[in-house]
Design a protein around this motif. Structure first.
Motif, PDB file in Angstrom:
ATOM      1  N   ALA A  18      42.336  41.973  23.033  1.00  0.00           N
ATOM      2  CA  ALA A  18      41.372  41.875  24.130  1.00  0.00           C
ATOM      3  C   ALA A  18      42.073  41.461  25.426  1.00  0.00           C
ATOM      4  O   ALA A  18      42.952  40.599  25.423  1.00  0.00           O
ATOM      5  CB  ALA A  18      40.280  40.872  23.787  1.00  0.00           C
ATOM      6  N   ARG A  19      41.672  42.095  26.520  1.00  0.00           N
ATOM      7  CA  ARG A  19      42.211  41.799  27.834  1.00  0.00           C
ATOM      8  C   ARG A  19      41.069  41.760  28.838  1.00  0.00           C
ATOM      9  O   ARG A  19      40.124  42.526  28.762  1.00  0.00           O
ATOM     10  CB  ARG A  19      43.207  42.882  28.285  1.00  0.00           C
ATOM     11  N   VAL A  20      41.182  40.854  29.832  1.00  0.00           N
ATOM     12  CA  VAL A  20      40.208  40.765  30.904  1.00  0.00           C
ATOM     13  C   VAL A  20      40.924  41.050  32.211  1.00  0.00           C
ATOM     14  O   VAL A  20      41.983  40.484  32.473  1.00  0.00           O
ATOM     15  CB  VAL A  20      39.553  39.367  30.960  1.00  0.00           C
ATOM     16  N   ALA A  21      40.364  41.932  33.021  1.00  0.00           N
ATOM     17  CA  ALA A  21      40.913  42.240  34.340  1.00  0.00           C
ATOM     18  C   ALA A  21      39.856  41.892  35.377  1.00  0.00           C
ATOM     19  O   ALA A  21      38.698  42.297  35.260  1.00  0.00           O
ATOM     20  CB  ALA A  21      41.276  43.716  34.423  1.00  0.00           C
ATOM     21  N   VAL A  22      40.254  41.134  36.389  1.00  0.00           N
ATOM     22  CA  VAL A  22      39.332  40.697  37.431  1.00  0.00           C
ATOM     23  C   VAL A  22      39.813  41.263  38.760  1.00  0.00           C
ATOM     24  O   VAL A  22      40.983  41.132  39.101  1.00  0.00           O
ATOM     25  CB  VAL A  22      39.258  39.161  37.502  1.00  0.00           C
ATOM     26  N   ASP A  24      38.251  42.268  43.067  1.00  0.00           N
ATOM     27  CA  ASP A  24      37.313  41.776  44.073  1.00  0.00           C
ATOM     28  C   ASP A  24      35.869  42.105  43.738  1.00  0.00           C
ATOM     29  O   ASP A  24      34.971  41.345  44.059  1.00  0.00           O
ATOM     30  CB  ASP A  24      37.642  42.382  45.444  1.00  0.00           C
ATOM     31  N   SER A  25      35.652  43.236  43.105  1.00  0.00           N
ATOM     32  CA  SER A  25      34.284  43.681  42.882  1.00  0.00           C
ATOM     33  C   SER A  25      33.927  43.924  41.427  1.00  0.00           C
ATOM     34  O   SER A  25      32.835  44.394  41.135  1.00  0.00           O
ATOM     35  CB  SER A  25      34.054  44.980  43.658  1.00  0.00           C
ATOM     36  N   ASN A  26      34.828  43.597  40.501  1.00  0.00           N
ATOM     37  CA  ASN A  26      34.545  43.970  39.121  1.00  0.00           C
ATOM     38  C   ASN A  26      35.266  43.053  38.141  1.00  0.00           C
ATOM     39  O   ASN A  26      36.315  42.508  38.443  1.00  0.00           O
ATOM     40  CB  ASN A  26      34.994  45.418  38.892  1.00  0.00           C
ATOM     41  N   VAL A  27      34.691  42.924  36.967  1.00  0.00           N
ATOM     42  CA  VAL A  27      35.320  42.248  35.839  1.00  0.00           C
ATOM     43  C   VAL A  27      35.316  43.248  34.691  1.00  0.00           C
ATOM     44  O   VAL A  27      34.266  43.772  34.331  1.00  0.00           O
ATOM     45  CB  VAL A  27      34.556  40.966  35.430  1.00  0.00           C
ATOM     46  N   THR A  28      36.496  43.515  34.134  1.00  0.00           N
ATOM     47  CA  THR A  28      36.610  44.512  33.077  1.00  0.00           C
ATOM     48  C   THR A  28      37.113  43.850  31.807  1.00  0.00           C
ATOM     49  O   THR A  28      38.135  43.165  31.838  1.00  0.00           O
ATOM     50  CB  THR A  28      37.585  45.630  33.487  1.00  0.00           C
ATOM     51  N   ARG A  98      26.431  35.153  32.096  1.00  0.00           N
ATOM     52  CA  ARG A  98      27.339  34.181  32.716  1.00  0.00           C
ATOM     53  C   ARG A  98      28.023  34.769  33.938  1.00  0.00           C
ATOM     54  O   ARG A  98      28.165  34.115  34.975  1.00  0.00           O
ATOM     55  CB  ARG A  98      28.375  33.725  31.704  1.00  0.00           C
ATOM     56  N   LEU A  99      28.478  36.020  33.837  1.00  0.00           N
ATOM     57  CA  LEU A  99      29.137  36.661  34.963  1.00  0.00           C
ATOM     58  C   LEU A  99      28.161  36.926  36.106  1.00  0.00           C
ATOM     59  O   LEU A  99      28.519  36.785  37.278  1.00  0.00           O
ATOM     60  CB  LEU A  99      29.808  37.956  34.518  1.00  0.00           C
ATOM     61  N   ALA A 100      26.937  37.293  35.774  1.00  0.00           N
ATOM     62  CA  ALA A 100      25.928  37.515  36.812  1.00  0.00           C
ATOM     63  C   ALA A 100      25.623  36.207  37.544  1.00  0.00           C
ATOM     64  O   ALA A 100      25.494  36.191  38.767  1.00  0.00           O
ATOM     65  CB  ALA A 100      24.654  38.094  36.204  1.00  0.00           C
ATOM     66  N   SER A 101      25.545  35.121  36.807  1.00  0.00           N
ATOM     67  CA  SER A 101      25.313  33.817  37.425  1.00  0.00           C
ATOM     68  C   SER A 101      26.472  33.428  38.344  1.00  0.00           C
ATOM     69  O   SER A 101      26.264  32.945  39.456  1.00  0.00           O
ATOM     70  CB  SER A 101      25.129  32.756  36.344  1.00  0.00           C
TER      71      SER A 101
END
Length: 120
Positions: A18-22, A24-28, A98-101
């Motif tokens: 699993a990987r998370v990429a952040v 300016d406008s997105n979290v993947t 959580r991300l929306a908050s």
């Protein structure tokens, strides 16, 4: 994602890759895009089976150590079918609120700081 893992196969294929990429406008959130198992199978090739399961009677093609082809039943290796997923999709469903908050708090704070500075 680790909270939803129940088997070693799920850990190796979905959780460990699993990987998370952040940006300016997105979290993947990505999973099973890198790595191979000790057998040489790419994690992406079996990710769908591990995530959504399969019927135990499904026939799969195998190759013996001598190179002979044969078919066998899948058995209970990946678990019974589950349309809502086992690991990745539940983790995504849990993280969206959580991300929306976080996004709302950031937007509110940016607007509040703009008003404090007195925009021209």
């Amino acid at each position: 994602m680790r909270a939803n893992v129940t088997t070693r196969l799920q850990t190796r294929v979905l959780s460990d890759t699993a990987r998370v990429a952040v940006s300016d406008s997105n979290v993947t959130l990505k999973s099973a895009t890198i790595g191979t198992l000790s057998s040489g199978v790419k994690t992406g090739d079996i990710a769908h089976l591990v995530e959504f399961g399969a019927t135990p009677t499904k026939r799969v093609a195998q190759r013996s150590s001598k190179g002979n082809r044969y078919t066998r039943q899948l058995g209970r290796v990946v678990g019974p079918p589950r349309s809502r997923g086992y690991v990745f999709h539940p983790a995504v469903r849990e993280s969206i609120p959580r991300l929306a908050s976080l996004w709302m708090q950031t937007a509110y704070r940016t607007i509040a700081e703009t008003f404090e500075k007195g925009a021209p």
